[in-house]
Design an enzyme around this catalytic site. Structure first.
Site, PDB file in Angstrom:
ATOM      1  N   LYS A  51      52.773  38.943  30.409  1.00  0.00           N
ATOM      2  CA  LYS A  51      53.474  38.428  31.164  1.00  0.00           C
ATOM      3  C   LYS A  51      54.266  37.458  30.947  1.00  0.00           C
ATOM      4  CE  LYS A  51      50.378  35.300  31.802  1.00  0.00           C
ATOM      5  NZ  LYS A  51      49.449  33.609  31.882  1.00  0.00           N
ATOM      6  N   THR A  52      53.815  36.676  29.656  1.00  0.00           N
ATOM      7  CA  THR A  52      54.782  35.635  29.365  1.00  0.00           C
ATOM      8  C   THR A  52      56.108  36.341  28.615  1.00  0.00           C
ATOM      9  OG1 THR A  52      52.834  35.270  27.968  1.00  0.00           O
ATOM     10  CG2 THR A  52      54.431  34.063  27.464  1.00  0.00           C
ATOM     11  N   ASP A 284      53.372  29.569  36.359  1.00  0.00           N
ATOM     12  CA  ASP A 284      52.464  30.889  35.743  1.00  0.00           C
ATOM     13  C   ASP A 284      51.320  30.527  36.125  1.00  0.00           C
ATOM     14  OD1 ASP A 284      51.611  32.437  33.813  1.00  0.00           O
ATOM     15  OD2 ASP A 284      51.906  30.959  32.500  1.00  0.00           O
ATOM     16  N   GLU A 285      50.450  30.986  36.087  1.00  0.00           N
ATOM     17  CA  GLU A 285      49.313  31.247  36.573  1.00  0.00           C
ATOM     18  C   GLU A 285      49.021  30.735  38.058  1.00  0.00           C
ATOM     19  OE1 GLU A 285      46.946  32.248  34.236  1.00  0.00           O
ATOM     20  OE2 GLU A 285      46.846  31.900  32.302  1.00  0.00           O
ATOM     21  N   GLN A 315      41.992  36.513  37.707  1.00  0.00           N
ATOM     22  CA  GLN A 315      41.481  35.500  36.494  1.00  0.00           C
ATOM     23  C   GLN A 315      41.645  34.640  37.195  1.00  0.00           C
ATOM     24  OE1 GLN A 315      43.286  36.123  32.716  1.00  0.00           O
ATOM     25  NE2 GLN A 315      44.405  37.947  33.198  1.00  0.00           N
ATOM     26  N   ARG A 665      39.077  39.036  26.520  1.00  0.00           N
ATOM     27  CA  ARG A 665      40.479  38.751  24.906  1.00  0.00           C
ATOM     28  C   ARG A 665      40.016  39.670  24.525  1.00  0.00           C
ATOM     29  NH1 ARG A 665      43.606  36.447  27.577  1.00  0.00           N
ATOM     30  NH2 ARG A 665      41.748  37.650  29.701  1.00  0.00           N
TER      31      ARG A 665
END
Length: 790
Positions: A51-52, A284-285, A315, A665
């Site tokens: 996504k970044t 973002d987020e 998340q 992760r």
DNA sequence: ATCTTACCGATTTTT
DNA sequence: TCGGTAAGAT
């Protein structure tokens, strides 16, 4: 003229080719996010789905090609054959990977319909995320990227408030109070109101106030909604707290957001100005936004609706700090015409890890349907281990890490994630004993250390003479004989007269402060005055040094001659390197600017990649990071999920999301560890294994059993530090054994025995071993011909 | 003003 | 168990 037309056509074709090539690395969904510049976009981005990358390329796209790519454009200026050749050459080099950035020249050739960089606002939660984005944009676009606002919510608000706050009754040199400052203030208020701290824990009140602010509730608004006694009291404190903040010309973290929203609500022209400016907004987020942040974003985006939010409902793990998962779940309700794009291809983990994580998260309800997949290989199975107790758990982790190290894995590629910070202790002991370098994230943060807060209080007070809290901190630090009573005389005077506390301090002679104390106050004022006079002339570094010298702060620490004082001095020196760094890059020497920057940084920002150390941290702090090898420890009911979440379905689901975050992760291997028994708060507890562990399909795992024999002989213990351990091992060219209390061992001469004590560190580790025939023998682990049995 | 002792309570945390 | 806080003593 005909030649010109041909050139134009050629230009268009070449430009389109370049366009294709720039975004060739993106998958279809990512590309959709990138190319949909206009209108509301909801991007549901699973863990590790790039996504970044999508956000960065979206910004790039906006800047170079505008909200939507158009092939049939006229060149930005007259085009020559030479220009076309340049483009051609650039394209070749780009495809070969020789260049990875856009020079001003090539931008000048490509950019048609591009959005102005000032119109772009990209908001993140952490400095780290903002920094990463900024760096990557700078690498692509050079200095032009500095004109875009890529920053955290808080940093953006500080920047806006800095310009506009006067209409809210503050001045632009406002102080920013962190959570410690808040507590100091709240404790003082509780004392004034004679509140029993047992019943009204300042921490609880702090939490309550934060929740009000995140819901944009002022004290008066909150009062209307409240009904029970406790809450009413909280609000009473909130009211005073807020007044006190304003008197101090100070804002807490939540104020930064809440006041910006208020600013926009109350001042339509200001809102209009920023709406016009930030026509393209990205967040973002998004699943972590609270109501205030939601309001901020949606108010700004209201006019043009060019809002792209990126997030993953799976998340969302910050509900406890007022993040509202509904913000992301309801985006489509807020913007019925929103494009919803799902990024489900994962580029990070192996298939097995993803399958496991998918399976666990599938136990939650009310999710946006989503399933991660990958083209990566299946990978190694997940390794599960049930330890006897927390010592055994730590030993397993340490053994495995050493084994990995032996296979050429770097320490920095390993992370140990736990639910609570308290779990780190045993593990740390083992890491130290074996000599594995590690980095613990969390704990006392740099800017929260006493010495740093002290020097900052001096600086803050110089900038903001209303900041009573900072004055309180420094007025008798170092000791100069000005006590509590004197300070409250000054503070009362300030409140009664409604004057800045510094003004009140200057008027000390009228307050019945006499004798020795009066002299001390006079000296203190002189000291402050001399600092104030140098405020304009000196750099932050010079001023800091001057303060440390002339207050006697340095001297006091140097005289103390203790290890603690030593580390304080080191920290202050570290602080001075930060000021130096600031002075170097600062355009003008503005202390206030430095202070607002400092108020918004945290330790996590310093987590350097490629550091040769195992990373130990909570699962929460691991969000957004990735490691080839990830150990999840303490997978037991009561710890994870935490017992506080047991009776609340929503909290349990949040725990499960945390588990999903933690598992995803891992890039290559995931290790799931639980212990049958564990000391907690001084008691031994038997814990059932975590329900999350049960939710991982067994066919994806292998249950690990310690081998009966280690291959190594003779045994040795590895060194105490990184250098030592590596040196010993490589010289010896053999693997280490790890011994723990109670281990059964086999000694070449004395046969089977049990380790009854372990003393010393590094190569000096001594083992006391009880042998049935021989009694207790003490040996040096390094030399003893031992094998571990199990 | 500073040190000592008794008690309590104990997720997660960015900014 | 441990660490932080608050009241009490010097």
């Amino acid at each position: 003229m005909g030649a010109g037309k041909n050139l134009t056509r050629e230009y268009q074709q070449l430009r389109e080719k370049i366009y294709q090539s720039i975004f060739a690395g993106l998958n279809k969904q990512q590309m959709e996010v990138v190319a949909t510049g206009e209108g509301p976009v909801l991007c549901l981005a699973g863990a590790g789905s790039g996504k970044t990358m999508a956000m960065i390329y979206r910004i790039l796209h906006l800047y170079l090609f505008g909200a939507e790519f158009e092939a049939a454009v006229l060149p930005p200026h007259e085009i020559s054959l030479e220009d076309l050749a340049k483009m051609q050459q650039w394209l070749q080099e780009w495809e070969k990977g020789v260049v990875s950035c856009f020079s001003p020249e090539i931008i000048n050739l490509l950019r048609v319909n591009g959005v102005s960089p000032q119109a772009i606002l990209a908001i993140t939660f952490t400095n780290k995320a903002a920094e990463e984005m900024k760096t990557r944009l700078a690498n692509l676009l050079g200095t032009i990227s500095e004109k875009m606002w890529v920053m955290t919510f808080h940093a953006a608000c500080v920047r806006i408030l800095h310009r506009e706050i006067s209409s809210l009754g503050y001045t632009s040199n406002f102080a920013i109070y962190d959570s410690q400052d808040q507590l100091v203030l709240l404790r003082a208020i509780c004392k004034e109101l004679n509140l029993d701290e047992k019943k009204f824990a300042p921490k609880k009140i702090q939490n309550a106030i934060s929740r009000y602010k995140c819901k944009l509730q002022t004290p008066s608004k909150a009062k209307i909604m409240s009904n029970d006694f406790l809450e009413k009291k909280y609000i009473e404190v909130y009211e005073i707290y807020q007044r006190r903040l304003q008197e101090n010309n100070a804002l807490d973290f939540d104020d930064l957001i809440m006041l910006t929203v208020r600013l926009f609500q109350e001042e339509p022209e200001i809102l209009e100005k920023y709406q016009e400016r930030f026509r393209y907004i990205m967040v973002d987020e998004y699943q972590d936004t609270n109501h205030a942040q939601y309001a901020l974003v949606n108010t700004l985006a209201k006019k043009y609706q060019n809002l792209c939010v990126v997030g993953d409902d799976d998340q969302s793990i910050y509900g406890f700090r007022a993040a509202d998962i509904r913000n992301i779940l309801d985006f489509e309700r807020d913007y019925p015409e929103a494009r919803v794009i799902k990024l489900e291809q994962n580029y990070r983990s192996t298939q097995l890890i993803l399958d496991a994580a998918n399976e666990v998260i599938a136990h939650n309800s009310g999710r946006k349907a989503k399933k991660l997949w990958t083209e990566n290989s299946a990978g190694e199975p997940i390794l599960c281990f049930t330890a006897i107790d927390e010592g055994d758990e730590a030993a397993f982790v340490v053994e495995k890490i050493e084994e990995l190290k032996g296979q050429g894995v770097n320490y920095g590629d390993c992370a140990v994630l736990m639910r609570t910070n308290a779990q780190s202790r045993t593990l740390e002991e083992w890491l130290i004993r074996i000599g594995i370098p590690y980095k613990l994230i969390g704990g006392v943060k740099f800017y929260e250390r006493k010495e740093i807060k002290d020097i900052l209080a001096y600086l803050k007070f110089l900038v903001n003479p209303c900041d009573a809290l900072s004055l309180k901190r420094i007025i008798n630090e170092p000791r100069r004989g000005i006590g509590e009573i004197t300070f409250s005389k000054i503070a009362n005077h300030s409140w009664e007269k409604g004057i800045p506390i510094y003004q009140a301090l200057l008027e000390y002679e009228n307050l019945g402060i006499v004798g020795k104390t009066a002299k001390a106050v006079a000296d203190f004022i002189n000291l402050l005055e001399s600092f104030r006079q140098s405020l304009e002339k000196l750099t932050v570094t010079e001023l800091t040094k001057k303060i440390l010298e002339e207050t006697g702060y340095w001297q006091q620490l140097k005289r103390e001659n203790s290890p603690e004082a030593e580390s304080r001095i080191e920290n202050l020196q570290e602080f001075l390197t930060k000021t130096l760094e600031y002075d170097h890059f600062a355009e003008e020497n503005s202390l206030g600017d430095f202070l607002s920057q400092v108020a918004l940084v945290t330790d996590l920002d310093n987590l350097q990649e490629k550091e040769e150390a195992v990373v130990v941290m909570t699962m929460h702090s691991a969000k957004g990071l990735e490691f080839p090898h990830v150990f999840l420890i303490g997978l037991e009911e009561g710890i994870f999920p935490h017992y506080r979440a047991f009776d609340d379905l929503h909290e349990l689901e949040e725990e499960r999301r945390l588990c999903y975050v933690a598992m995803t992760r891992a890039k290559e291997r995931l290790y799931l560890v639980n212990a049958r028994e564990r000391y907690l708060y001084g008691r031994k507890n038997m814990n059932q294994s975590s329900r999350f562990l049960e939710e991982v399909p067994p066919q994806l795992c292998i249950q690990y059993n310690r081998p009966g024999f280690f291959e190594t002989t003779p045994a040795y213990a590895v060194g105490n530090n990184a250098a030592g351990s590596v040196a010993v091992k490589e010289q010896a060219g053999r693997k280490g054994q790890i011994f723990m209390l109670g281990d059964k061992v086999f000694h070449q001469k004395w046969g089977e025995g049990v380790i009854v004590s372990i003393k010393g560190q590094g190569s000096e580790i001594e083992l006391a071993i009880a042998f049935p025939e021989e009694g207790i023998k003490t040996v040096l682990a390094k030399y003893a011909p031992l094998k571990k049995l199990r």
